[in-house]
Design an enzyme around this catalytic site. Sequence first.
Site, PDB file in Angstrom:
ATOM      1  CG  ASN A 109       0.424   2.192   3.590  1.00 22.70           C
ATOM      2  OD1 ASN A 109      -0.745   2.419   2.991  1.00 22.70           O
ATOM      3  ND2 ASN A 109       1.719   2.714   3.052  1.00 22.70           N
ATOM      4  N   GLY A 110      -0.798  -1.183   6.497  1.00 18.20           N
ATOM      5  CA  GLY A 110      -0.234  -1.965   7.459  1.00 18.20           C
ATOM      6  C   GLY A 110      -1.698  -2.927   7.842  1.00 18.20           C
TER       7      GLY A 110
ATOM      8  CD  GLU B 116      10.844 -11.901  -8.384  1.00 22.45           C
ATOM      9  OE1 GLU B 116      10.080 -11.202  -7.519  1.00 22.45           O
ATOM     10  OE2 GLU B 116      11.979 -11.382  -8.411  1.00 22.45           O
TER      11      GLU B 116
ATOM     12  CD1 TRP C 142      -0.130  -5.712  -3.526  1.00 22.81           C
ATOM     13  CD2 TRP C 142      -0.075  -6.669  -1.429  1.00 22.81           C
ATOM     14  NE1 TRP C 142       0.206  -7.055  -3.602  1.00 22.81           N
ATOM     15  CE2 TRP C 142       0.625  -7.555  -2.214  1.00 22.81           C
ATOM     16  CE3 TRP C 142       0.211  -6.692   0.064  1.00 22.81           C
ATOM     17  CZ2 TRP C 142       1.099  -8.635  -1.689  1.00 22.81           C
ATOM     18  CZ3 TRP C 142       0.533  -8.085   0.543  1.00 22.81           C
ATOM     19  CH2 TRP C 142       1.035  -8.896  -0.716  1.00 22.81           C
TER      20      TRP C 142
ATOM     21  CB  CYS D  71      -1.098   0.020   1.393  1.00 24.30           C
ATOM     22  SG  CYS D  71      -1.832  -1.398   1.405  1.00 24.30           S
TER      23      CYS D  71
ATOM     24  CE  LYS E 239      14.739 -11.008  -9.373  1.00 23.21           C
ATOM     25  NZ  LYS E 239      15.397 -10.538  -8.453  1.00 23.21           N
TER      26      LYS E 239
ATOM     27  CD  GLU F 254      18.056 -12.635  -7.375  1.00 18.06           C
ATOM     28  OE1 GLU F 254      17.143 -13.252  -6.583  1.00 18.06           O
ATOM     29  OE2 GLU F 254      17.568 -11.768  -7.767  1.00 18.06           O
TER      30      GLU F 254
ATOM     31  CG  HIS G 156      20.708 -36.759  -3.731  1.00 16.76           C
ATOM     32  ND1 HIS G 156      21.164 -37.989  -3.366  1.00 16.76           N
ATOM     33  CD2 HIS G 156      22.036 -36.080  -3.995  1.00 16.76           C
ATOM     34  CE1 HIS G 156      22.462 -38.078  -3.250  1.00 16.76           C
ATOM     35  NE2 HIS G 156      22.741 -36.770  -3.636  1.00 16.76           N
TER      36      HIS G 156
ATOM     37  CE  LYS H  29      12.039  -2.651  -5.469  1.00 15.72           C
ATOM     38  NZ  LYS H  29      12.659  -3.675  -6.089  1.00 15.72           N
TER      39      LYS H  29
ATOM     40  NE  ARG I  38       5.199   1.549  -1.125  1.00 10.60           N
ATOM     41  CZ  ARG I  38       5.643   1.287   0.021  1.00 10.60           C
ATOM     42  NH1 ARG I  38       6.912   2.360  -0.168  1.00 10.60           N
ATOM     43  NH2 ARG I  38       5.415   1.253   1.165  1.00 10.60           N
TER      44      ARG I  38
HETATM   45  C1  F6R Z   1      12.642 -10.345  -5.560  1.00 14.12           C
HETATM   46  C2  F6R Z   1      12.535  -9.337  -4.462  1.00 14.12           C
HETATM   47  C3  F6R Z   1      12.084  -9.698  -3.200  1.00 14.12           C
HETATM   48  C4  F6R Z   1      13.042  -8.802  -2.063  1.00 14.12           C
HETATM   49  C5  F6R Z   1      12.318  -9.150  -0.683  1.00 14.12           C
HETATM   50  C6  F6R Z   1      12.939  -8.559   0.552  1.00 14.12           C
HETATM   51  O1  F6R Z   1      13.002  -9.695  -6.753  1.00 14.12           O
HETATM   52  O2  F6R Z   1      12.720  -8.089  -4.809  1.00 14.12           O
HETATM   53  O3  F6R Z   1      12.441 -11.123  -2.931  1.00 14.12           O
HETATM   54  O4  F6R Z   1      14.193  -9.266  -1.957  1.00 14.12           O
HETATM   55  O5  F6R Z   1      10.931  -8.955  -0.492  1.00 14.12           O
HETATM   56  O6  F6R Z   1      13.021  -7.091   0.176  1.00 14.12           O
HETATM   57  P1  F6R Z   1      13.963  -6.101   0.931  1.00 14.12           P
HETATM   58  O7  F6R Z   1      15.272  -6.468   0.227  1.00 14.12           O
HETATM   59  O8  F6R Z   1      13.602  -4.826   0.519  1.00 14.12           O
HETATM   60  O9  F6R Z   1      13.578  -6.507   2.455  1.00 14.12           O
END
Ligand code: F6R
Length: 609
Positions: free
Chosen positions: A101-102, A489, A76, A2, A486, A482, A505, A604, A27
């Site tokens: 927010n929250g 997502e 959100w 949010c 990527k 990672e 395994h 985000k 976000r």
């Molecule tokens: C993936 C991604 C998330 C963040 C995670 C932690 O591309 O961006 O997995 O890495 O939500 O976020 P931060 O680093 O802001 O604590």
Amino acid sequence: MCGIVGAVANRDIVPILVDGLRRLEYRGYDSSGVAVIEASQAINRVRAVGKVAELESALRKGSAPTGGTGIAHTRWATHGRPSESNAHPHMCRQRVAVVCNGIIENHDQLRSEQISAGYEFSSETDTEVIVTEIHRHLEQGLELRPAVQRTVEALEGAFAIGVIATDQPDRLVGARRGSPLVIGLKDGEAFLASDMAALIAVTQRFIILEDGDIAEISCGNVSVYDDGRPVQRPIHISPLSADAVELGNYRHYMLKEIYEQGRAVADTLEGRLTTNRLLEAAFGPDSGPIFDATKFVQIIACGTSYYAGLVARIWFEAHGIPCDVEIASEFRYRAHVVPDDTLLVAISQSGETADTLAAVQEAKRLGYRYCAAICNVPESALVRGADLVLMTHAGPEIGVASTKAFTTQLTALLLLMIALGRRYGMSADTEAKIVAELRSLPVKIEQALRLDTEIAQIAEQFADKQHALFLGRGAHFPIALEGALKLKEISYIHAEAYPAGELKHGPLALVDANMPVVAVAPNNQLLEKLKSNIHEVRARGGKLIVFTEAAAGIDADSDLQVLPVAPVDDSISPIIYSIPLQLLAYHVAVIKGTDIDKPRNLAKSVTVE
Ligand code: F6R
């Protein structure tokens, strides 16, 4: 997640609110809304499901609100599905409007009390109990700020709110507990937002509210209260510029941010290295004694930041520094044996990730003495609560999928490795060698980016696939993790990563011609082992895409494509190998036509548990 924007000015603030929402779009959200107190002193509210563009078109229809005091929100969904009636602002009897927010944990109990008092509800959200509670206090004759104060005292949970009421139409009240909130200052005007980026087009002067603060804002006048008492909070000048968050000529923020990595890494190193040494002052004046006392490192983080931690453990232990890494949401909910003299290292791009912040709190409760933060947002709660801070200077990361945040985190972790490694016998020669490699990073990143066109072609092969497997070994296993994250997502293709030795395994059963297998194969001491794993895949008819150096001697054929990465030293190679994997995910997503910068269901900055 949010976003909140609010404004009070002697002009129509609706365009400022909408521009602020646009700047918070990155976000992640599913609906949005605006409420403004108009000249008639009535609140006019417009809400829409979907993008801010939907809200803008709703604003163009009917009697578009105009006014000098207002709040706006991108939601959100947590409590209640995405819908217009669940979108914020929420109102009570046309008198008060709130954005939040929250999460309010005791919303059920408050709602029951409010229903008994004769209130009705029009949404499934927890926020509606806030606006109702404020209304109850206004009815009892309180002014807006004290009514908000009383309300906040009754709330359990973590939140930031913005409130307007027809009782005091020239006023905006903000309150925070556990969720970020800032006030933007400008002559004769003032603003409220959950993220400075929302307001950067109108001001660079900000007050960052502390947990528990309540701010009363009118035209150019801001008073902050802590526990009902006025307090002074410093004014920060944000280094962000409006263009730092512009897309420029790039098609997506993610691509722009992938391409910014050479610069971002250079900025992260700036001022922290001599020609051959780390300048330890980079970690702050208190760092020396803390590093001297450190006998163990506990890293906590979520998502991509956790993967940076996994790489760091391998780096740290290679230099004799004992280290463990845990996902923050797991760390916070289990019993721990706290090793003596442990340095807690929290890694977070945003510095506002609820699980990471809660894990830090829990660690402090358990007796971890010092917390070092590796973070990209200087004003974040994580940075403000840490004993040592190493900022990654990646600049604002708008794309939801982390890219430059990851490579700058890895860069910062190498600096931390040197600082601690010195205490574990790292020689000046080794340090000088690592520093030279760090200095070469921007150039090597540019070389890695040259694979872009070739990767775009290979991406075609993924477009019709449902699954993909990523393999790596050692410090490149987290890079495979990672790469898989990527891909899933942003392209919505199911992808998993395995340490290559684990194939036999179990996961080998999945391998067939329909499952692309991506191998991260730098020319290091594990190469021969990885080659054997590649053979295991080939023998089962798997189709391989291998990122490797020419000197590794892995030859292409009809079942194996080689993406040639320029030679790179082992000390920095995880940083370089992550770049082609980012490009691969990006190009697959372009072909699939997904919403790359705002993938479905994701946010985000994950400021709720
Ligand atoms: C993936 C991604 C998330 C963040 C995670 C932690 O591309 O961006 O997995 O890495 O939500 O976020 P931060 O680093 O802001 O604590």
